[in-house]
Design a protein around this motif. Sequence first.
Motif, PDB file in Angstrom:
ATOM      1  N   SER A 406       0.826  -0.876   0.734  1.00  0.00           N
ATOM      2  CA  SER A 406       0.005   0.089   0.010  1.00  0.00           C
ATOM      3  C   SER A 406       1.434   1.098  -0.075  1.00  0.00           C
ATOM      4  O   SER A 406       2.086   1.102   0.489  1.00  0.00           O
ATOM      5  CB  SER A 406      -0.967   0.116   1.030  1.00  0.00           C
ATOM      6  OG  SER A 406       0.159   0.034   2.772  1.00  0.00           O
ATOM      7  N   ASP A 408       0.957   6.286   0.263  1.00  0.00           N
ATOM      8  CA  ASP A 408       0.098   7.735  -0.110  1.00  0.00           C
ATOM      9  C   ASP A 408      -0.356   6.953  -0.783  1.00  0.00           C
ATOM     10  O   ASP A 408       0.351   7.904  -1.607  1.00  0.00           O
ATOM     11  CB  ASP A 408       0.051   8.595   1.521  1.00  0.00           C
ATOM     12  CG  ASP A 408      -0.305   9.005   1.166  1.00  0.00           C
ATOM     13  OD1 ASP A 408      -1.056   9.616   0.927  1.00  0.00           O
ATOM     14  OD2 ASP A 408       0.364  10.160   2.349  1.00  0.00           O
ATOM     15  N   GLN A 506      -5.099   6.203   0.967  1.00  0.00           N
ATOM     16  CA  GLN A 506      -4.734   5.021   0.900  1.00  0.00           C
ATOM     17  C   GLN A 506      -5.135   4.175  -0.301  1.00  0.00           C
ATOM     18  O   GLN A 506      -5.722   3.400  -0.512  1.00  0.00           O
ATOM     19  CB  GLN A 506      -4.370   4.081   2.264  1.00  0.00           C
ATOM     20  CG  GLN A 506      -3.553   3.284   2.873  1.00  0.00           C
ATOM     21  CD  GLN A 506      -1.789   4.235   3.278  1.00  0.00           C
ATOM     22  OE1 GLN A 506      -2.431   5.391   3.201  1.00  0.00           O
ATOM     23  NE2 GLN A 506      -1.052   3.354   2.849  1.00  0.00           N
TER      24      GLN A 506
END
Length: 607
Positions: A406, A408, A506
């Motif tokens: 993952s 930002d 996210q």
Amino acid sequence: MDSDLSARALDQLQTVFGYPAFRGQQKEIVEHVASGGDALVLMPTGGGKSLCYQIPALLRDGVGVVVSPLIALMQDQVDALAEVGVRAAFLNSTQTYEESMRIERLVRTGEIDLVYVAPERLMTQRCLDLFQASKIALFAIDEAHCVSQWGHDFRPEYIKLSILHEQFPDVPRIALTATADQQTRAEIALRLQLGDARQFVSSFDRPNIRYQIVEKANGRKQLLDFITTEHGSDAGIVYCLSRKKVEETADFLNENGIRALPYHAGMDYPKRSANQARFLREESIVMVATIAFGMGIDKPDVRFVCHLDLPKSIEGYYQETGRAGRDGMPASAWMAYGLQDVVLQRRMIDESEADETFKRVLSMKLDAMLGLCETLSCRRVRLLEYFGEQSTPCGNCDTCLIPPVSFDGTVPVQKLLSAIYRVDQRFAAGHVIDVLRGVETDRIKQWHHDSLSVYGIGSERTEAEWRAILRQAIAIGLITVDHEVYSSLKLTDAARPVLKGGQKVQLRQYQKPVKQKRAPGATSKPHVEMELSKSEQAIFEKLRWWRMETARAHNVPAYVIFVDATLREIAKAKPTSLQELRGVTGVGEKKLVSYGDEIVAIIMEMS
């Protein structure tokens, strides 16, 4: 609870069906219904729902009536019961008048144990009069989720089944389904007038199924890689959204050496039925189908279920994937999913003739499905959570075995939102991505979009990466697609705080699709041990050959004779007498008499 009833229930389980003990809530359900109680049963596919009404029907006086929408499968269900010595029949539109009269006479005189009937047939005055004139042990309403207008398999005729409560108030009713969220459960109870019924909700977990969702590039090629790598000679089901795609995918698989058959509602009934019969009776066939196929399919050795298109809801996905691994052995649920799937499903909701309330429900269900696809955590946890069940990471889905990365995604999402806004929210995905990447196209020049401040601000990412970001932004509700204006992208109210920098986003890191590789070993253990020694494997193969020939002679699917798990247990136990064979799971008294000597002879010959 009556100890005599409990003992008789166990005796039926062991002597008729050949199982040593009840599983999960089966015992409690059987005793409750056999005692005259109403029940609403939620149990996953392969969990043993049928026994929950079959055994009470055998224990109670009279005939058990099973209401089922599955006319095409009634013959197989009746044949399977005949193999274990249960007197069963069906009443449906495929029979001649003389055959129907014969079955009705058996019902009236109580000379059969179970009769299967479609809801349309049940609602006829003739059928209701027949049951009024007969001793009825119970009513079992199978596939009860069909009563729910919010569900994925709504059948209007199911709503009328409340008549059973009104006309037969003293006959116990049991409604059964493998799939129902809290809302659907409440509607089943309301519409079938089962408000006072005991509810039995089993775990929705199917630990033997490995869930995998991949980024769609070339869906058919990815499907072929998956099947040839993971399930080369296995039986499986592939779901497609359209009839055309079903036909094309079946042709593609056949051209590449996979035995595949098409199935959809647009086919002639004889051809559709023939394909279903082949899938049930033959080994190693892949059925490529729309969702018109699958309900009630009892084939236990389906090793994989694939989706080439995004299902509309988690209920539908769960129901469809649940057709894999009914025998408890390891199985796969694989899906290829991309941006176009999201756009198409949104469009289908927007363009449907449903009222706004129903559209909102459909959108919520789709959002939950998208959440499952985009989750960064365990898929099984997310899936079970939807049905109100708490769990821990399974170690046996793709996100557990190869955790997604993952990041930002706030800045790239802001760039995307800005580009949509700068082109006046009037253009589709391809054009917006071209603007972001600074691609020189005639259309961009025509609209002078190469002079916009957002032109080329996303040139560091590939088109596939931007499509993944866009798909996720749509999934989390920041962007919507206006299908009335050329599928143009529009910002939602939820996009405002992200654009203004007040909310972080996210995202899953885009992973370039690669050729399918065999997944690492699962940590979840299957219910049945697969490992056989070389000599045991030889016995198992010999038993499978014998089963195939026997099934062909009886004109029934092979699993109706014995399932693979039973043959494996026989291969391990190597029984040399009927008494030793009697203890094997799945060998009841009728099958012991019918096949015991032949099986023992095979064991003796190979020992």
